[in-house]
Enzyme design. Structure first.
Site, PDB file in Angstrom:
ATOM      1  N   LYS A 167      33.287  39.694  48.964  1.00  0.00           N
ATOM      2  CA  LYS A 167      32.722  40.298  47.765  1.00  0.00           C
ATOM      3  C   LYS A 167      31.455  39.544  47.355  1.00  0.00           C
ATOM      4  CE  LYS A 167      34.069  41.831  43.081  1.00  0.00           C
ATOM      5  NZ  LYS A 167      35.114  41.838  42.051  1.00  0.00           N
TER       6      LYS A 167
ATOM      7  N   SER B 220      36.207  46.477  39.830  1.00  0.00           N
ATOM      8  CA  SER B 220      34.886  46.183  40.356  1.00  0.00           C
ATOM      9  C   SER B 220      34.851  45.937  41.858  1.00  0.00           C
ATOM     10  CB  SER B 220      34.319  44.947  39.655  1.00  0.00           C
ATOM     11  OG  SER B 220      35.064  43.785  39.997  1.00  0.00           O
TER      12      SER B 220
ATOM     13  N   SER C 187      40.289  44.347  38.566  1.00  0.00           N
ATOM     14  CA  SER C 187      39.282  44.620  39.600  1.00  0.00           C
ATOM     15  C   SER C 187      39.747  44.435  41.036  1.00  0.00           C
ATOM     16  CB  SER C 187      38.057  43.730  39.374  1.00  0.00           C
ATOM     17  OG  SER C 187      37.288  44.231  38.317  1.00  0.00           O
TER      18      SER C 187
END
Lengths: 484, 503, 95
Positions: A79, A156, A180
């Site tokens: 990420k 997210s 998320s």
């Protein structure tokens, strides 16, 4: 050779251990697939081809010498919130520009220590603020499920979830401040765990809301999740909130069963207007666990409905301060103005997207003189109440079962104009962030539209073991084999 | 987790009225000055408060900087235990309450030398609570100044404005260094007291070793809050004068600011609460920031840190290693050495002075040591601009010199010559006395002979002296001259009196 | 509690970002929507409840006073928009 990218992390590790293929072969298979698929999905914001191949070659060389780490040769996606030394780390924000950190986050360095390979950086909501991956400066991520419908992969960690679901990596790092990891996992038919706050070091992860942020993996199945989590977590003296806790072999708990375990079912999570298929999924989960010998306990978490408003005070407040360092002075993009303040204002107006600006404004407001007590202090007190709810609940149960999200993946653009509707995505996940508890989401069925739906298991602090036992049982019973 | 500590909000109340001798005369009558000070003292630690980068002064720009100090994304603070200990130590030195539970808050504001966009400080729950510092007032009496609190916080970096006409250069070497902010109560009533407070605080932290007190390097800076009121009347609006970095400037800033405020008030004006700067060139203060642009710092507990919890054992352990403090030492010097309060104060002001004094005074006349040290030695050092620590005369050697005077080996006049030679050579007194044959003559026969010879030379002076006994001094001088200063003055005196028939 | 245009401008100023005039009313509405929603916390009785600042039930860990970081000037200024001779260069700012 069959499509290596379809393997689970565990199967890929076994395959390399048996000598069926090398890390370089596996890595190349993923790179090829990324090159082919990523233009459609936009899951990766950066693909580190050369670096990945070099790492794979080095891994194969280590293996030849008998040095085999727990993730030896396994290609993973990272990420964009994790600092990766020498590779752009932008938190998917314009304000970081081409920022290439000169340091590596603790979590990713532990993955490399254990032999993993970095394929690239994964798309996400800007600064992890969002539930649909629509706030990214690098554009939307597409959910690989029913790709033509252009559904959100959730957020997210949308890039992480999408890439795992589409076999563009064996597993991905993710972070979870309000849901998320778990909501995108639920939207994409993948497994994700947000461990106990303090399990994974936050050092080198771009901060959103420090008291809530926690890293964790998104993987194809529960076992992979346990394997990857073990490498990611552990005490780090560089993070003052890191826990000095023993890291067990999480995978060894997956097949332990749930006989005799008390599973709490909170009545407050039966929300008005929740789709019937979500209720049904939850009922299925309850039945599966009952069938395996678990005892179902009705519990109450009375402050549940206050969790989201609490979160939307605490998280923006911390974020407004955490994001003050993005000012164009020492790193990132600068927009020159007439003077210092003009430069600050132009830089931050151009660098931050609308959702980030909205949250910074909220956070600044709730901390400002005259409002602190009414908002921030009050929220901290309600937060204590929410934790107390869980403390009381765990006196009568060992784990809690809930749906992960109130809906299946929705079309991109659908909730963009209504912040509160968007925030409600996290209604079931945000409580564990506020209480610091571990929560795992795994796919347990399909919606009537054929989209994956997830169940969430919440455990006591530092009791991920029980979560994995419950998850293993549900995974076996649900037999979720659908693929995008 | 229990918050046992009491939140400490800065207060501003002043109960004490200044003595009339401290009042400032205005056109409309007398005024009283009220001063409270916030002194920033850098902790004498090797590394920074929340990072392992060097806290040393100087260095190449941005060399004493870690990613944490530069506020890079994802960086986290970890506290330096030594800095915590030094704050506690300073608190104990001020007899203050040590808070076993304290907390770090973020103070949010934007400035290029503040890389995180916030300063980590202790706003509501400081590590040290109320204490007291004894200082000297204008009239040499000792007064107490209350300490409100001490908290730990990060220093900011340095902005350099003169390298480029169109840009500012930022060096973060100081960013993150540990500061103790020592906040006084508004108990100070004159420019002299303000200066003495700063001096006494500097002396204390140097005794304790918690701060090097080096003002040139910015290790100690004071923010001075000044207001004026009619004696005993209602408090006036205060102005804060930022970053005053010497004792002298503290006094100048207070004096100027008080006068400025009085003039405004007497002209019928009002004082704006504002932050001001002291200009060392003009000796004046000027506006830096008015209340309208006052920051809204949006303090909140730093979520990257946990409450700072220390144990009573931790505090006791530090207490056990505390040195004798200046105020106690001052009392001891007065009681044990018979020094005046003033002399004791001078010696105690600097630990190096008092250590030297005690070494020199071993087994000899302490008062005499004090006077040789403060008059002769300090005089010489001041005149030649030599640091005390570089004194060419060691404490032992000064003590040796005083011993020779005390036991009559040399007299005071010769001692001055010997002292000069000690400075020149670094030799001890007895070596010089021996080598140069400077021993005092106590041989009465020889002295008598010298006197007889002089009386024979100047019979008229003999007669004069018999009429005017005050001439005795002249005669003593003559005898000393003829004996090369070595004659024992007491014996000379006795014999002269007898021979001249003076009572 | 609710905010008006003046408040929004003031908060944006505090947070240091320029806000276009036409966006101010939009932000006012959005913020008020969120603020109204979080008003519901007013229902919760928190008498005697201590505010929770961290979920971690341990005391602040401390490190020893050792120099084990820094001396990386090049890396510190490497990502700077402007730097020279090891300094960060920023717009003229004299307070």
């Amino acid at each position: 050779m069959s499509d290596l990218t379809k393997l689970s992390l565990k199967a890929a590790l076994d395959g390399m251990n048996k000598g069926d293929f090398t890390s370089l072969e596996l890595t190349n298979a993923f790179l090829d697939k990324i090159d082919a698929q990523n233009p459609k999905l936009n899951a990766y914001t950066l693909v580190t081809h050369d670096h990945a191949r070099e790492m794979a070659k080095a891994s194969d060389a280590r293996r030849a010498k008998g040095q085999v780490g727990a993730l030896e040769g396994a290609p993973l996606g990272i990420k964009d919130l994790f600092a990766t030394k020498g590779f752009r780390t932008a938190a998917c924000s314009k304000i970081l520009g081409e920022f290439k950190p000169e340091y590596e986050s603790t979590v990713t360095s532990q993955l490399w220590r254990d032999g993993a390979i970095m394929l690239g950086k994964l798309n996400m909501d800007e600064f992890a603020m969002g539930s649909s991956n629509e706030t990214s400066a690098f554009g939307n991520v597409i959910n690989p499920w029913q790709i033509e419908k252009k559904l959100t992969p959730g957020g997210s960690s949308g890039g992480s979830a999408s890439s795992v679901a589409a076999d563009l990596c064996l597993g991905a790092t993710a972070t979870d401040t309000g849901g998320s990891i778990r909501q995108p996992a639920a939207f994409t038919g993948t497994v994700g765990i947000k461990p106990t706050y303090g399990r994974c070091s936050r050092w080198g992860i771009v901060a959103f809301a420090s008291s809530l942020d926690q890293a964790g993996p998104i993987t194809k199945n529960v076992e992979d999740c346990a394997i990857m989590l073990k490498s990611m977590c552990g005490y780090d003296a560089k993070d003052s909130t890191s826990l000095e806790a023993n890291v067990p072999d999480f995978a060894s708990f997956i097949n332990k069963g749930v006989k005799g375990l008390k599973i709490g079912v909170p009545k407050e999570y039966r929300m008005d207007g929740m789709p019937e298929e979500i209720n049904q999924l939850w009922e299925n989960g309850i039945e599966w666990l009952k069938a395996e010998g678990a005892e179902i306990v009705n519990i109450s978490l009375p402050h549940t409905k206050y969790a989201l408003p609490t979160y939307y005070i605490v998280a923006p407040a911390e974020a407004s301060s955490n994001l003050a360092r993005y000012d164009g002075m020492r790193f990132g993009a600068r927009v020159d103005g007439n003077d210092l303040n003009d430069t600050y204002e132009k830089t931050r107006a151009a660098g931050f997207g609308q959702e980030v600006q909205r949250r910074i404004l909220i956070g600044t407001y709730v901390l400002s003189a005259g409002y602190y007590d009414a908002y921030y202090l009050k929220a901290q007190k309600v937060r204590a109440r929410i934790l107390q709810d869980f403390t009381d609940a765990f006196k009568v149960c060992d784990a809690i079962l809930t749906p992960t999200a109130p809906s299946a993946a929705f079309p991109l653009g659908q909730k963009q104009d209504d912040p509160i509707q968007m925030y409600l995505n996290d209604v079931f996940t945000v409580t564990t962030n506020l209480a610091g508890l571990p929560g795992l989401s795994l796919p347990a069925g399909l919606s009537k539209d054929g989209l994956p739906l997830g169940l969430q298991i919440i455990g006591r602090a530092l009791d991920e073991e029980t979560i994995f036992s419950v998850a293993g049982t549900i995974e076996a019973a649900a037999n979720f084999t659908a693929k995008p | 987790m229990s918050i046992a500590a009491e939140a400490s909000e800065p207060v501003f109340t002043a109960f004490k009225t200044a003595r009339p001798d401290q009042w400032v005369k205005g056109v409309t009558g007398d005024w009283e000055i009220i001063v409270g000070m916030e002194v920033h003292a850098q902790v004498a630690a090797k590394a920074k408060l929340f990072s392992g980068a060097s806290a040393a002064y100087g260095g190449e720009p941005n060399s004493h900087v870690s990613f944490v100090d530069a506020g890079m994304p994802g960086m986290l603070p970890v506290i330096n235990k030594y800095c915590v200990e030094q704050a506690v130590r300073t608190g104990l030195g001020l007899g203050a309450k040590i808070n076993l539970w304290s907390r770090f808050d973020r103070k949010n504001y934007f400035y290029p030398d503040l890389p995180q966009g916030y300063q980590i400080s202790q706003y509501l729950y400081p590590i040290v609570g109320q204490g007291v510092l004894e200082i000297e007032s204008d009239d040499k009496s000792t007064i107490e100044v209350g300490i409100e609190r001490i908290h730990l916080e990060q220093d900011a970096g340095k902005s350099v404005h003169d390298l480029d006409p169109n840009a500012t250069y930022v060096d973060l070497n100081r960013s993150g260094c540990a500061l103790m902010e020592i906040v006084s109560k508004p108990d100070i009533r004159s420019p002299e007291e303000a200066a003495n407070y700063f001096k006494a605080l500097r002396s204390l932290v140097r005794y304790l070793g918690t701060c090097d007190g080096n003002m040139d390097e910015g290790s100690m800076r004071a923010d001075v809050n000044v207001s004026v009121r009619k004696p005993g009347g209602e408090l006036g609006t205060r102005c804060e004068i930022k970053n005053v970095n010497s004792t002298k400037f503290v006094a100048m800033a207070v004096a100027y600011e008080a006068r400025r405020q009085i003039e405004i008030l007497e002209d019928g004006g009002t004082i704006d609460q504002e932050t001001r700067l002291f200009d060392v060139k003009t000796g004046q203060t000027r506006t830096m920031r008015s209340k309208e642009d006052a920051h809204d710092y949006r303090y909140f507990p730093d979520p990257d840190l946990l409450p700072l919890v220390i144990t009573q054992e931790f505090v006791d352990g530090i207490k056990a290693t505390l040195p004798e403090l200046p105020s106690d030492k001052r009392k001891r010097f007065i009681a044990d050495y018979g020094l005046s309060a003033y002399d004791a104060g001078v010696l105690v002001a600097d630990k190096e002075f008092s250590d030297y004094f005690e070494e020199a005074a071993k087994g000899t006349d302490a008062k005499m040591v004090n006077s040789w040290m403060t008059v002769e030695l300090f005089g010489y050092l001041n005149k030649n601009g030599i640091e005390f620590t570089a004194s060419p005369v060691s404490a032992q050697n000064l003590g040796g010199l005083v011993k020779l005077i005390q036991d009559g080996t040399i007299n005071g006049k010769i001692a001055k010559d010997v002292f000069a030679k000690m400075i020149e050579s670094g030799d001890d007194a007895s070596t010089i006395v021996e080598r140069d044959g400077l021993k005092q003559t106590t041989d009465t026969g020889a002295i008598e002979a010298a006197i007889d010879a002089l009386m024979a030379q100047s019979p008229e002076k003999v007669d004069e002296a018999r009429e005017k006994p005050k001439m005795l001094g002249w005669w003593v001088g003559q005898v000393m001259k003829s004996t090369g200063g070595k004659a024992n003055p007491a014996i000379v005196n006795d014999i002269l009196k007898r021979k001249l028939g003076i009572e | 509690m609710s905010v008006n245009e003046k408040d929004v401008r003031k908060i944006a100023k505090l947070a240091r970002f320029a806000i276009a005039d036409e966006k101010v009313p939009v932000m006012v509405d959005e913020l008020n929507g969120i603020l109204n929603w979080i008003e519901m916390l007013g229902e919760v009785n928190v008498d005697g409840v201590e505010p929770m600042t961290s979920v971690v039930a341990k005391d602040l860990p401390m490190r020893e006073d050792e120099i084990n970081d820094g001396f990386i000037q090049e890396q510190i200024v490497k990502n700077a928009p402007k730097s020279s001779h090891g300094f960060f260069i920023v717009p003229k700012s004299v307070e």
